[in-house]
Design a protein around this motif. Structure first.
Motif, short mmCIF file in Angstrom:
data_model
loop_
_atom_site.label_atom_id
_atom_site.label_comp_id
_atom_site.label_asym_id
_atom_site.label_seq_id
_atom_site.Cartn_x
_atom_site.Cartn_y
_atom_site.Cartn_z
N ALA A 59 99.10 27.09 25.85
CA ALA A 59 100.58 26.47 25.76
C ALA A 59 100.22 25.23 26.60
N LEU A 60 99.39 25.02 27.45
CA LEU A 60 99.38 23.81 28.56
C LEU A 60 98.73 22.66 27.66
N ILE A 61 97.43 23.03 27.09
CA ILE A 61 96.68 21.87 26.77
C ILE A 61 96.72 21.72 25.08
N GLY A 62 97.11 22.93 24.41
CA GLY A 62 97.30 22.84 23.14
C GLY A 62 95.98 22.75 22.09
N GLU A 63 95.84 22.77 21.04
CA GLU A 63 95.02 22.46 19.85
C GLU A 63 94.21 21.19 20.19
N ASP A 64 95.03 20.30 20.61
CA ASP A 64 94.34 19.03 20.97
C ASP A 64 93.46 18.73 22.22
N GLY A 65 93.83 19.58 23.11
CA GLY A 65 92.86 19.80 24.54
C GLY A 65 91.59 20.24 24.26
N PHE A 66 91.89 21.13 23.36
CA PHE A 66 90.31 22.10 23.03
C PHE A 66 89.58 21.20 22.12
N THR A 67 90.28 20.66 21.17
CA THR A 67 89.60 19.95 20.19
C THR A 67 88.86 18.49 20.90
N ARG A 68 89.48 17.80 21.65
CA ARG A 68 88.90 16.56 22.41
C ARG A 68 87.62 17.27 23.47
N LEU A 69 87.89 18.38 23.99
CA LEU A 69 87.02 18.98 24.93
C LEU A 69 85.47 19.18 24.19
N ILE A 70 85.81 19.94 23.07
CA ILE A 70 84.60 20.40 22.48
C ILE A 70 83.88 19.28 21.71
N GLN A 71 84.78 18.32 21.19
CA GLN A 71 84.13 17.26 20.38
C GLN A 71 83.29 16.41 21.59
N ALA A 72 83.72 16.19 22.82
CA ALA A 72 83.18 15.32 23.96
C ALA A 72 81.87 16.02 24.50
N PHE A 73 81.91 17.56 24.30
CA PHE A 73 80.62 18.37 24.53
C PHE A 73 79.44 18.11 23.39
N TYR A 74 79.92 18.36 22.08
CA TYR A 74 78.96 18.37 21.24
C TYR A 74 78.56 16.87 20.81
N ARG A 75 79.37 15.81 21.23
CA ARG A 75 78.92 14.57 21.01
C ARG A 75 77.51 14.29 21.84
N GLN A 76 77.47 15.02 22.79
CA GLN A 76 76.22 14.64 23.81
C GLN A 76 74.94 15.67 23.36
N VAL A 77 75.28 16.61 22.53
CA VAL A 77 74.01 17.79 22.11
C VAL A 77 72.89 17.21 21.69
N PRO A 78 72.93 16.49 20.54
CA PRO A 78 71.93 16.04 19.57
C PRO A 78 70.88 15.27 20.53
N SER A 79 71.29 14.31 21.30
CA SER A 79 70.35 13.50 22.10
C SER A 79 69.78 14.28 23.28
N ASP A 80 70.24 15.64 23.61
CA ASP A 80 69.76 16.22 24.65
C ASP A 80 68.42 16.92 24.58
N ASP A 81 67.52 16.82 25.50
CA ASP A 81 66.08 17.19 25.43
C ASP A 81 65.92 18.69 25.25
N ILE A 82 66.88 19.37 26.03
CA ILE A 82 66.86 20.69 26.14
C ILE A 82 67.76 21.39 25.08
N LEU A 83 69.00 20.87 25.06
CA LEU A 83 69.90 21.73 23.97
C LEU A 83 69.78 20.98 22.52
N GLY A 84 69.60 19.92 22.42
CA GLY A 84 69.54 19.48 21.10
C GLY A 84 68.61 20.24 20.22
N PRO A 85 67.43 20.75 20.42
CA PRO A 85 66.59 21.43 19.74
C PRO A 85 67.00 22.79 19.33
N MET A 86 68.13 23.19 20.03
CA MET A 86 68.60 24.64 19.83
C MET A 86 69.58 24.60 18.84
N TYR A 87 70.46 23.39 18.81
CA TYR A 87 71.59 23.70 17.94
C TYR A 87 71.29 23.31 16.59
#
Ligand code: HEM
Length: 125
Positions: free
Chosen positions: A8-36
């Motif tokens: 109720a506090l952060i809504g769909e938009d809060g979660f969407t922005r957070l998870i987008q900001a997380f996944y934006r970093q994943v492909p170029s990460d040397d540890i996590l990139g290859p796992m996803y």
């Protein structure tokens, strides 16, 4: 604040922005990139977002589509040692900084992520 009030506090938009900001970093990460799955990052983004939305008081889309989360079992195929856990939390920490959620929401999510990420460790480095 109760867990179930976070949606109720952060809504769909809060979660969407957070998870987008997380996944934006994943492909170029040397540890996590290859796992996803590079061919299905959008799907991975949706699964984590929907899981969190359901967990924090929003619509139960994750459970409807994927069933019981069984997160430890679902993470078993990925080599998660303490360094991978720390990296996941570092990327999520950066995503939280980028997203600038209200302080209560930020603190609740950080605590939750530390606890769950530590449970996902399935091998030592
Ligand atoms: C500890 C470090 C972690 C690593 C290295 C990791 C890695 C992964 C990978 C590679 C996937 C597969 C992506 C996909 O196709 O969906 C995944 C899925 C997922 N992760 Fe994590 N994860 C970690 C921590 C967490 C944490 C802390 C949470 C919850 C707060 C979480 C929740 C999920 C969920 C909900 C899925 C989708 C499961 C499914 O329905 O198949 N993970 N994770």
């Amino acid at each position: 604040m109760d867990d179930h009030e976070l949606y109720a506090l952060i809504g769909e938009d809060g979660f969407t922005r957070l998870i987008q900001a997380f996944y934006r970093q994943v492909p170029s990460d040397d540890i996590l990139g290859p796992m996803y799955p590079s061919e299905d990052l959008a799907g991975a983004e949706q699964r984590l977002r929907d899981f969190l939305i359901g967990r924090f008081g929003g619509p139960p889309r994750y459970i409807e589509q994927r069933g019981h989360p069984r997160l430890r079992m679902r993470h078993a195929p990925f080599p998660i040692d303490p360094a991978a856990r720390d990296r996941w939390l570092a990327l999520m920490g950066r995503a939280l900084e980028d997203t600038q959620l209200p302080p209560d929401a930020d603190a609740m999510l950080r605590d939750f992520f530390v606890g769950v990420a530590t449970m996902m460790i399935n091998r030592q480095g």
